[in-house]
Design a protein around this motif. Structure first.
Motif, PDB file in Angstrom:
ATOM      1  N   TYR A   1      40.298  42.412  43.153  1.00 26.07           N
ATOM      2  CA  TYR A   1      38.868  42.792  43.495  1.00 26.07           C
ATOM      3  C   TYR A   1      37.954  42.909  42.310  1.00 26.07           C
ATOM      4  O   TYR A   1      38.186  43.120  41.300  1.00 26.07           O
ATOM      5  CB  TYR A   1      38.857  44.398  43.972  1.00 26.07           C
ATOM      6  CG  TYR A   1      39.774  44.475  45.313  1.00 26.07           C
ATOM      7  CD1 TYR A   1      39.245  43.810  46.639  1.00 26.07           C
ATOM      8  CD2 TYR A   1      40.973  44.899  45.376  1.00 26.07           C
ATOM      9  CE1 TYR A   1      39.873  43.873  47.851  1.00 26.07           C
ATOM     10  CE2 TYR A   1      41.602  44.767  46.527  1.00 26.07           C
ATOM     11  CZ  TYR A   1      41.106  44.398  47.678  1.00 26.07           C
ATOM     12  OH  TYR A   1      41.723  44.285  48.903  1.00 26.07           O
ATOM     13  N   ALA A   2      36.529  42.690  42.524  1.00 31.25           N
ATOM     14  CA  ALA A   2      35.627  43.132  41.410  1.00 31.25           C
ATOM     15  C   ALA A   2      35.295  44.523  41.560  1.00 31.25           C
ATOM     16  O   ALA A   2      35.405  45.290  42.347  1.00 31.25           O
ATOM     17  CB  ALA A   2      34.187  42.230  41.893  1.00 31.25           C
TER      18      ALA A   2
ATOM     19  N   SER B   1      34.440  40.735  37.252  1.00 32.69           N
ATOM     20  CA  SER B   1      35.147  40.094  38.810  1.00 32.69           C
ATOM     21  C   SER B   1      36.537  40.173  38.364  1.00 32.69           C
ATOM     22  O   SER B   1      37.261  40.687  37.357  1.00 32.69           O
ATOM     23  CB  SER B   1      34.815  38.540  38.523  1.00 32.69           C
ATOM     24  OG  SER B   1      35.279  37.868  37.661  1.00 32.69           O
ATOM     25  N   SER B   2      37.325  39.740  39.707  1.00 33.18           N
ATOM     26  CA  SER B   2      38.786  39.446  39.394  1.00 33.18           C
ATOM     27  C   SER B   2      39.286  38.552  38.465  1.00 33.18           C
ATOM     28  O   SER B   2      40.656  38.691  38.048  1.00 33.18           O
ATOM     29  CB  SER B   2      39.365  39.080  40.842  1.00 33.18           C
ATOM     30  OG  SER B   2      38.823  37.688  41.189  1.00 33.18           O
TER      31      SER B   2
ATOM     32  N   ARG C   1      35.216  37.739  34.591  1.00 33.24           N
ATOM     33  CA  ARG C   1      33.847  37.398  34.157  1.00 33.24           C
ATOM     34  C   ARG C   1      33.046  38.789  34.260  1.00 33.24           C
ATOM     35  O   ARG C   1      33.174  39.570  35.143  1.00 33.24           O
ATOM     36  CB  ARG C   1      33.388  36.385  35.221  1.00 33.24           C
ATOM     37  CG  ARG C   1      34.142  35.061  34.964  1.00 33.24           C
ATOM     38  CD  ARG C   1      33.366  34.110  35.779  1.00 33.24           C
ATOM     39  NE  ARG C   1      33.477  34.374  37.138  1.00 33.24           N
ATOM     40  CZ  ARG C   1      34.280  34.273  38.016  1.00 33.24           C
ATOM     41  NH1 ARG C   1      35.438  33.458  37.540  1.00 33.24           N
ATOM     42  NH2 ARG C   1      34.275  34.291  39.515  1.00 33.24           N
ATOM     43  N   THR C   2      32.157  38.923  33.216  1.00 32.00           N
ATOM     44  CA  THR C   2      31.645  40.110  32.978  1.00 32.00           C
ATOM     45  C   THR C   2      29.741  39.990  33.350  1.00 32.00           C
ATOM     46  O   THR C   2      29.323  38.921  32.986  1.00 32.00           O
ATOM     47  CB  THR C   2      31.764  40.689  31.748  1.00 32.00           C
ATOM     48  OG1 THR C   2      31.493  40.030  30.764  1.00 32.00           O
ATOM     49  CG2 THR C   2      33.269  41.291  31.639  1.00 32.00           C
TER      50      THR C   2
ATOM     51  N   SER D   1      34.558  46.465  45.075  1.00 36.65           N
ATOM     52  CA  SER D   1      34.258  45.578  46.033  1.00 36.65           C
ATOM     53  C   SER D   1      35.087  44.905  46.919  1.00 36.65           C
ATOM     54  O   SER D   1      35.888  43.972  46.051  1.00 36.65           O
ATOM     55  CB  SER D   1      33.148  44.593  45.433  1.00 36.65           C
ATOM     56  OG  SER D   1      31.934  45.526  44.880  1.00 36.65           O
TER      57      SER D   1
END
Length: 114
Positions: free
Chosen positions: A32-33, A52-53, A56-57, A98
């Motif tokens: 999950y993000a 993100s999973s 990534r930021t 999320s």
């Protein structure tokens, strides 16, 4: 069921640092993000940082260069390292997961004041 518990908030002087933690239970965390949001009195709840999973930021312009979001999937935990804190960073900070639904923590207060 997903439960999120934030910790690490408190009172800090301008220019100081805090690290917030959000521990998740009841989920396959790595899939999950995650995000950190904040809400000041009389203001809407806004995104501060997201990860993100795939790690990534993304950051709000107001915190770029000062805040860093990271995750430790082995510990089911996401962090927000906050440096060079300003009085305008004062807010309740919320963790979000999320998935099929959005899950929120109860929030942790950050107060930046002399």
């Amino acid at each position: 069921q997903v439960q999120l518990v934030e910790s690490g908030g408190g009172l800090v002087q301008p220019g100081g640092s805090l690290r917030l933690s959000c521990a998740a239970s009841g989920s396959i965390f790595s899939a999950y993000a995650m995000g950190w949001y904040r809400q000041a009195p009389g203001k809407q709840r806004d995104l501060v940082a997201a990860i993100s999973s795939a790690s990534r930021t993304n950051y709000a312009d107001s915190v770029k260069g000062r805040f860093t979001i990271s995750r430790d999937n082995a510990k089911n935990t996401v962090y927000l390292q906050m440096n060079s804190l300003k009085p305008e960073d004062t807010a309740v900070y919320y963790c979000r997961l999320s998935g099929n639904y959005d899950y929120w923590g109860q929030g942790t207060q950050v107060t930046v004041s002399s």
